[in-house]
Design an enzyme around this catalytic site. Sequence first.
Site, PDB file in Angstrom:
ATOM      1  N   GLN A  58       0.695  -1.245  -0.123  1.00  0.00           N
ATOM      2  CA  GLN A  58       0.135  -0.031   0.046  1.00  0.00           C
ATOM      3  C   GLN A  58       0.853   1.339   0.193  1.00  0.00           C
ATOM      4  O   GLN A  58       0.527   2.278  -0.712  1.00  0.00           O
ATOM      5  CB  GLN A  58      -1.031  -0.049   1.376  1.00  0.00           C
ATOM      6  CG  GLN A  58      -1.623   1.283   1.372  1.00  0.00           C
ATOM      7  CD  GLN A  58      -2.954   1.303   0.283  1.00  0.00           C
ATOM      8  OE1 GLN A  58      -3.175   0.253  -0.536  1.00  0.00           O
ATOM      9  NE2 GLN A  58      -3.232   2.549   0.003  1.00  0.00           N
ATOM     10  N   GLU A  59       1.958   1.296   0.612  1.00  0.00           N
ATOM     11  CA  GLU A  59       2.745   2.504   0.892  1.00  0.00           C
ATOM     12  C   GLU A  59       3.414   2.861  -0.391  1.00  0.00           C
ATOM     13  O   GLU A  59       3.467   3.995  -0.879  1.00  0.00           O
ATOM     14  CB  GLU A  59       3.748   2.444   2.046  1.00  0.00           C
ATOM     15  CG  GLU A  59       3.076   2.414   3.467  1.00  0.00           C
ATOM     16  CD  GLU A  59       2.563   3.517   3.837  1.00  0.00           C
ATOM     17  OE1 GLU A  59       2.952   4.866   2.941  1.00  0.00           O
ATOM     18  OE2 GLU A  59       1.990   3.878   4.988  1.00  0.00           O
ATOM     19  N   SER A  60       4.139   1.997  -1.045  1.00  0.00           N
ATOM     20  CA  SER A  60       5.338   2.227  -1.975  1.00  0.00           C
ATOM     21  C   SER A  60       4.870   1.367  -3.342  1.00  0.00           C
ATOM     22  O   SER A  60       5.742   1.834  -4.258  1.00  0.00           O
ATOM     23  CB  SER A  60       6.541   1.921  -1.563  1.00  0.00           C
ATOM     24  OG  SER A  60       6.896   0.742  -1.276  1.00  0.00           O
TER      25      SER A  60
ATOM     26  N   TYR B 242      -7.042   3.281   3.799  1.00  0.00           N
ATOM     27  CA  TYR B 242      -5.649   2.816   3.875  1.00  0.00           C
ATOM     28  C   TYR B 242      -5.947   1.377   4.978  1.00  0.00           C
ATOM     29  O   TYR B 242      -5.422   0.440   4.606  1.00  0.00           O
ATOM     30  CB  TYR B 242      -4.772   3.710   4.774  1.00  0.00           C
ATOM     31  CG  TYR B 242      -3.398   3.175   5.080  1.00  0.00           C
ATOM     32  CD1 TYR B 242      -2.288   3.435   4.385  1.00  0.00           C
ATOM     33  CD2 TYR B 242      -3.210   2.792   6.325  1.00  0.00           C
ATOM     34  CE1 TYR B 242      -1.208   2.946   4.327  1.00  0.00           C
ATOM     35  CE2 TYR B 242      -1.962   2.364   6.537  1.00  0.00           C
ATOM     36  CZ  TYR B 242      -0.868   2.410   5.601  1.00  0.00           C
ATOM     37  OH  TYR B 242       0.396   2.039   5.960  1.00  0.00           O
TER      38      TYR B 242
END
Length: 568
Positions: A422-424, A529
């Site tokens: 999800q982040e990168s 998120y």
Amino acid sequence: GKDATEIAARALRLRLAESAGQKAVAVEDARFLVLRATPGDDGKAALAALARLDPDRPLTGKERLGRADKMVDQGRIDEALAELDLAERAALPPDADELAWARAFARYKARGRYDQAAALFAKIGAKAGPRQAEALYYAARSLSRADHDQEAAVAYRAVARKFSKSGWADESLYLAARLSLLHASWTEASTGYGAYLRKFPNGKQRDAATYERALALLAGGQFAAAKAELHTLAAATSSASEGARLRELEGIAALKSGDKSAALALWNDVVRGSPLSFAASLARQRLLGEGAQAVPAIDPGDARPSDPLPVRLPPIAHLYHRLGLDGDAETYLRAHERDATSDLTGREKEALCAMYGDLGRAARSYRVGVDAVSSATLMHAPSPATEWAWKCVYPRPYLDKVREIEAREALPKGLIYAVMRQESAYDPDALSGARAVGLLQLMPDTARKVAAEGGVPFDEKSLRSPALNIDLGGRYLAKMLRTFKGSAPLAAAAYNAGPRAVRRWAERLKGQDLDVWAALIPFEETRTYVNKVMSNFVRYAYLEGGEAALPEVELALPLGTKEETAEY
């Protein structure tokens, strides 16, 4: 960009022109930089040069006002306020109301000065004029940011009454209801949202108000009304993920309104229609809690065998890989994908996923997978024919390092990858607009503090190193997990929004179950998120060990926190 290039060129020309005695050129460049450059080193040097070269033509109040605006945008509030004082004393000062507005907004943009901003906006709003409604609206917002929510709600309602046909009334009436929601005043919130939707049926906040009213009804015990509104919302959304989340909540409302059969049907539908999602995990837990027969987490895939696929890295990429230069190998392969798959017609994407998978990195592999793998493929468990697709969109790069950190920090397998995805999207070079860096998108200040706590040598320039990023990100994720008593959803929320915010939301929503709590997270970004990270986590767990490895979902919201956590 173009502006930055011109600023750099003007700064250089200013130095050269002044050295060469070309006063007119130097003055032109100095004035340009003073007014256009951000007030950093170039701006300060230009201001000093302008004072030397053209002392008889000082900046006007309007020009200083513009400089102050740039300083506020940079977060240099004290400098901005000093610049506004100079603007007031300039030979041609700005309008007094304009200056007052700039001073109020400078404080509004600064943490810790919201009380001052509220007082200044209220003073502006006390006088009739074209910006009176706006000033009173920002006075209310400042009060809320200063944690004076009751006063803010009163102020919002006053704006809505006095300027009832303005856009400020639209926003104010909605925010007054939202403050009631944030403080768990469910009846007041649902009433407030109802008033907003009647007055502004096509208002700017219609969608948010409709959603939040449904949640206020559910949390406040008005289950029949909540069920109807959640059903309407689920039917209207085009997002499969959002629809599943809303139907899971609709099931709660159905059960608590006395319609158990409808609740069971809804939860079964979520499990089957959105397998291995966070909503499906919650729905399965609800079904088990009601004594219903366990529903398979996902339907089996096609058992037909898959033809072997001979895959070899191109020689140069293979050489890079053997030398431990996987980043270079990935770059080379990306530039030669067509040649590398020219003899594999019809299975090019599968071959690319396998090649990139051999490199132990995943940024490009994941992008290939997203482009190649349909959502229908992920509706069934991996099979010989689809295993490559699952591995491509849920890869496990840097596996040895991740396993080391999971073991050391007692992290559940897959949680690091769930966050990384999800982040990168597995890109070690990812850099966000907020300066978050690397695979787990660490803010440099956060990383520095985590490193200090763990006695890890730290150099900000090394944050793009997968090993260091995974190490520090894993430490921080484990700390969030300990802080929130092992609750992965709360830990994920804290990773995104900070532990202080999550602690406050949990405290205010005592007595609500996890699924309702997650739906009531005030920030849509964090709600989304948590949903995505937890869905990633469930799928990684399934790929690790099948249905037996799925993480347990504790519906009861953990009370309190295990340790105090600094706000990083």
